[in-house]
Design an enzyme around this catalytic site. Structure first.
Site, PDB file in Angstrom:
ATOM      1  N   MET A  81       4.173  -0.355  -3.870  1.00 15.02           N
ATOM      2  CA  MET A  81       3.286  -0.291  -5.038  1.00 15.02           C
ATOM      3  C   MET A  81       4.076   0.121  -6.277  1.00 15.02           C
ATOM      4  O   MET A  81       3.599  -0.045  -7.394  1.00 15.02           O
ATOM      5  CB  MET A  81       2.127   0.682  -4.803  1.00 15.02           C
ATOM      6  CG  MET A  81       1.111   0.167  -3.807  1.00 15.02           C
ATOM      7  SD  MET A  81      -0.462   1.073  -3.833  1.00 15.02           S
ATOM      8  CE  MET A  81       0.038   2.741  -3.473  1.00 15.02           C
ATOM      9  N   ALA A  82       5.287   0.652  -6.089  1.00 12.82           N
ATOM     10  CA  ALA A  82       6.135   1.070  -7.209  1.00 12.82           C
ATOM     11  C   ALA A  82       6.914  -0.142  -7.719  1.00 12.82           C
ATOM     12  O   ALA A  82       7.697  -0.746  -6.983  1.00 12.82           O
ATOM     13  CB  ALA A  82       7.090   2.175  -6.773  1.00 12.82           C
TER      14      ALA A  82
ATOM     15  N   GLU B 187      10.817  -4.151   5.634  1.00 19.03           N
ATOM     16  CA  GLU B 187       9.819  -3.486   6.478  1.00 19.03           C
ATOM     17  C   GLU B 187      10.317  -3.292   7.905  1.00 19.03           C
ATOM     18  O   GLU B 187       9.816  -2.433   8.622  1.00 19.03           O
ATOM     19  CB  GLU B 187       8.496  -4.254   6.460  1.00 19.03           C
ATOM     20  CG  GLU B 187       7.844  -4.303   5.093  1.00 19.03           C
ATOM     21  CD  GLU B 187       7.442  -2.948   4.550  1.00 19.03           C
ATOM     22  OE1 GLU B 187       7.495  -1.940   5.280  1.00 19.03           O
ATOM     23  OE2 GLU B 187       7.080  -2.878   3.376  1.00 19.03           O
TER      24      GLU B 187
ATOM     25  N   TYR C 227       0.812  -1.223   0.000  1.00 20.38           N
ATOM     26  CA  TYR C 227       0.000   0.000   0.000  1.00 20.38           C
ATOM     27  C   TYR C 227       0.841   1.266   0.000  1.00 20.38           C
ATOM     28  O   TYR C 227       0.304   2.368   0.053  1.00 20.38           O
ATOM     29  CB  TYR C 227      -0.905   0.008   1.235  1.00 20.38           C
ATOM     30  CG  TYR C 227      -0.121  -0.184   2.517  1.00 20.38           C
ATOM     31  CD1 TYR C 227       0.491   0.900   3.150  1.00 20.38           C
ATOM     32  CD2 TYR C 227       0.056  -1.453   3.054  1.00 20.38           C
ATOM     33  CE1 TYR C 227       1.246   0.721   4.296  1.00 20.38           C
ATOM     34  CE2 TYR C 227       0.803  -1.638   4.201  1.00 20.38           C
ATOM     35  CZ  TYR C 227       1.393  -0.549   4.814  1.00 20.38           C
ATOM     36  OH  TYR C 227       2.146  -0.728   5.945  1.00 20.38           O
ATOM     37  N   GLY C 228       2.154   1.127  -0.050  1.00 24.19           N
ATOM     38  CA  GLY C 228       3.037   2.293   0.011  1.00 24.19           C
ATOM     39  C   GLY C 228       4.093   2.222  -1.067  1.00 24.19           C
ATOM     40  O   GLY C 228       3.775   2.018  -2.236  1.00 24.19           O
ATOM     41  N   SER C 229       5.350   2.349  -0.662  1.00 23.24           N
ATOM     42  CA  SER C 229       6.447   2.356  -1.629  1.00 23.24           C
ATOM     43  C   SER C 229       6.510   1.065  -2.441  1.00 23.24           C
ATOM     44  O   SER C 229       6.973   1.077  -3.585  1.00 23.24           O
ATOM     45  CB  SER C 229       7.777   2.594  -0.916  1.00 23.24           C
ATOM     46  OG  SER C 229       8.013   1.581   0.041  1.00 23.24           O
TER      47      SER C 229
END
EC number: 2.3.2.-
Length: 152
Positions: free
Chosen positions: A17-18, A81, A13-15
């Site tokens: 996703m790239a 993470e 849901y954050g980095s």
């Protein structure tokens, strides 16, 4: 005799996703699908460029699911993470297939009452303002773990 290989799915849901960030970590782009995680909120974190999610009734987080993640790849994501996040099993809704429900893993901010969480983190804003520097940091992280080099 070959052992069984466990494949995992992970909601990001954050980095992550790239695609470029995922490629640096896993040396490939897994199959993905758009998804929504109900009853969570994606916060910005003071002093950080990446987000955190924590449970929040009647809210939802948009992201995507990475499919076919191996045990080794899951370990890489766990390291990436770090201890600030806890890997949890959650149920997401796949938005591309009439809201099919899927059990998957995701990374939830460990400190649920963190005073540094605020507002709503925005992926498009992150891409414009922080992605370039984040890719450099991710590349250094991958090199420290001695991960295979990705061609970015």
């Amino acid at each position: 005799m070959s052992g069984t290989v466990t494949m995992h799915s992970v909601f990001v849901y954050g980095s992550l996703m790239a695609d470029d960030v995922v490629r640096l970590l896993l040396n490939r782009i897994p199959q993905t699908a758009s998804a929504t995680l109900p009853d969570f909120h994606r916060f910005s974190i003071k002093g950080r460029v990446y987000p955190a999610i924590i449970p929040a009734k009647s809210d939802k987080v948009s992201g995507k699911v990475l499919f076919g993640i191996t045990d080794d790849e899951l370990n890489v994501l766990d390291e990436f993470e770090d201890v600030e996040y806890e890997r949890e099993n959650v149920q997401v809704l796949l938005t591309d297939s009439s809201d099919e429900k899927l059990q998957t893993k995701t990374y939830v901010w460990a400190k649920k009452d963190d005073p540094d969480l605020y507002g709503t983190w925005d992926f498009e804003e992150w891409k414009q303002l922080h992605m370039e520097g984040f890719l450099k940091m991710t590349k250094e992280f991958a090199e420290e773990l001695n991960l295979p080099k990705s061609e970015i």
